[in-house]
Design a protein around this motif. Structure first.
Motif, mmCIF file in Angstrom:
data_model
loop_
_atom_site.group_PDB
_atom_site.id
_atom_site.type_symbol
_atom_site.label_atom_id
_atom_site.label_comp_id
_atom_site.label_asym_id
_atom_site.label_seq_id
_atom_site.Cartn_x
_atom_site.Cartn_y
_atom_site.Cartn_z
ATOM 1 N N CYS A 14 -6.245 12.506 7.410
ATOM 2 C CA CYS A 14 -5.915 11.106 7.679
ATOM 3 C C CYS A 14 -5.872 10.872 9.192
ATOM 4 O O CYS A 14 -5.310 11.663 9.938
ATOM 5 C CB CYS A 14 -4.572 10.760 7.053
ATOM 6 N N CYS A 17 -1.777 9.975 10.002
ATOM 7 C CA CYS A 17 -0.678 10.934 9.892
ATOM 8 C C CYS A 17 -1.168 12.378 9.777
ATOM 9 O O CYS A 17 -0.368 13.297 9.636
ATOM 10 C CB CYS A 17 0.215 10.585 8.704
ATOM 11 N N CYS A 41 -5.366 7.519 2.387
ATOM 12 C CA CYS A 41 -4.367 8.568 2.554
ATOM 13 C C CYS A 41 -3.252 8.343 1.541
ATOM 14 O O CYS A 41 -2.652 7.273 1.503
ATOM 15 C CB CYS A 41 -3.818 8.539 3.975
ATOM 16 N N CYS A 44 0.438 8.215 3.601
ATOM 17 C CA CYS A 44 0.899 7.046 4.360
ATOM 18 C C CYS A 44 0.276 5.743 3.867
ATOM 19 O O CYS A 44 0.627 4.665 4.326
ATOM 20 C CB CYS A 44 0.660 7.227 5.860
HETATM 21 ZN ZN LIG Z 1 -1.871 9.234 6.380
#
Ligand SMILES: [Zn+2]
Length: 298
Positions: A14, A17, A41, A44
Motif C-alpha cells: 500500500c 501505510c 488496501c 487502511c
Molecule cells: Zn494501506
C-alpha cells in the motif's frame, strides 16, 4: 540482491501505510495509457495504483520509451517529434522528448550505479572535444575491451588538463583494477596515470600504461575506435541543446544506450550482458530498465 522483473508482482504494498494486505480492485481510466489496475488496501481502506515508472505521465510508456530510444540512437528531438506526428498522429513538443530523455536517463543511471559489471580490465581511454555554444567541453570516455562496456566517463567544461585526466583515471580505477590502460600520446595521460596508479608507498599492482602513438605506430585500433566514433557521431548531433547542466545528462543517456540498450554489432550482445548483468531478453529495453529502476528504488 536485486529483484528482476519476474518477481515484481509478488506483493503489492500500500502506498499509504505500506501494508501488504492488498487486493486488485477495479481500474482507473486514463486518456493515453489505457486502463490501469487499481488496488485496495484492506488495512487502511485506500485505493492506489502501482508505480511502474510512468506514474502520472500523460503519454503511453510505449511512446515515451520509443522516443528516448530513437533520440539517443540517431534522431534529433525535432525529427523524433515529426516522426511521432506523421506515423502515430501524436503531437508532442521536441522539448517534452528531451525532458523524457533526461528524466529517465537520471532514473536509470541511479539504478545502474548500484550494479557491479564484471570487466576484463583491458581499458582503452580517449577524450573528445565537444563544441558547445562557444564553450569547448571535453568528454572523457573509456571502454573495457572484452565486454565493450563503457566503464568510466567524465564531462568537463575545461580543455584537457592533468587534473581532469586524473579525475578520469580515478573513475577508471573505481570501476576495475585494470590490467592496462591504453591512451594516445597526449601529454596529460602519463602524469595522470602515475598519480592514480603509482605511489611511493604502494606497488602499482602491475597496471600498465600503454601509449599508442598513432602517428608513429600507424596502428589504429579499429575495433575500439568504432565504439568511440559511435559516441562522437552522436555528440556532434546535439546542437542547440547543450546547456552545461543538460549536456552531461544526455551524454550519460548515450552511454546507457551503448551499455544496456543496443546490442554491440561485433559481439551480438549487450556490453552489460557480457559484463555478467542479467538481460531479461525483453525487446523494449528502455521500458525494462525503467521498470527495474522503479522497483529497485530506495
Ligand atoms: Zn494501506
Amino acid at each position: 540482491m536485486f529483484r528482476y522483473l519476474n518477481g515484481m508482482d509478488d506483493k503489492i504494498k500500500c502506498k499509504c501505510c505500506k501494508s501488504e494486505n492488498t487486493i486488485k480492485k477495479g481500474y482507473r481510466k486514463t486518456e493515453k495509457r489505457g486502463k490501469i489496475q487499481k488496488y485496495l488496501c484492506l488495512d487502511c481502506g485506500k485505493y492506489f495504483t502501482k508505480d511502474e515508472g510512468f506514474y502520472r505521465m500523460r503519454n503511453s510508456e510505449k511512446i515515451i520509451t520509443m522516443s528516448i530510444d530513437i533520440y539517443l540512437s540517431n534522431l534529433s528531438s525535432r525529427k523524433m517529434r515529426n516522426q511521432l506526428e506523421r506515423h502515430l498522429e501524436t503531437k508532442i513538443s521536441h522539448v517534452s522528448i528531451l525532458d523524457w530523455v533526461r528524466r529517465y536517463t537520471l532514473k536509470v543511471q541511479r539504478y545502474v550505479d548500484t550494479l557491479s559489471p564484471k570487466l576484463s580490465g583491458k581499458v582503452y581511454a580517449d577524450e573528445t572535444e565537444i563544441d558547445c555554444e562557444k564553450r569547448n567541453d571535453v568528454f572523457w570516455c573509456s571502454v573495457d575491451w572484452d565486454t565493450r562496456y563503457i566503464n568510466a566517463t567524465l564531462y568537463s567544461s575545461n580543455s584537457q588538463n592533468v587534473k581532469d585526466a586524473t579525475n578520469f583515471m580515478n573513475k577508471i580505477k573505481k570501476s576495475v583494477l585494470p590490467k592496462y590502460v591504453q591512451t594516445d600520446a597526449a601529454k596529460f595521460y602519463p602524469r595522470a596515470f602515475r598519480k592514480v596508479f603509482y605511489s611511493i608507498y604502494k606497488e602499482n599492482n602491475n597496471v600498465k600504461h600503454i601509449i599508442n602513438n598513432v602517428r608513429k605506430s600507424k596502428k589504429h585500433n579499429v575495433r575500439i575506435e568504432t565504439v568511440f566514433s559511435k559516441i562522437k557521431d552522436r555528440v556532434y548531433d546535439f546542437r542547440g541543446i547543450k546547456a552545461l547542466w543538460s549536456a552531461p545528462i544526455l551524454m550519460a543517456g548515450i552511454v546507457l544506450q551503448h551499455n544496456y540498450i543496443e546490442k554491440h554489432t561485433t559481439t551480438g550482445q549487450l556490453p552489460s550482458e557480457l559484463a555478467g548483468i542479467p538481460n531479461n531478453q525483453g525487446v523494449n529495453k528502455w521500458l525494462e530498465m525503467i521498470r527495474l529502476a522503479t522497483f529497485n528504488q530506495t
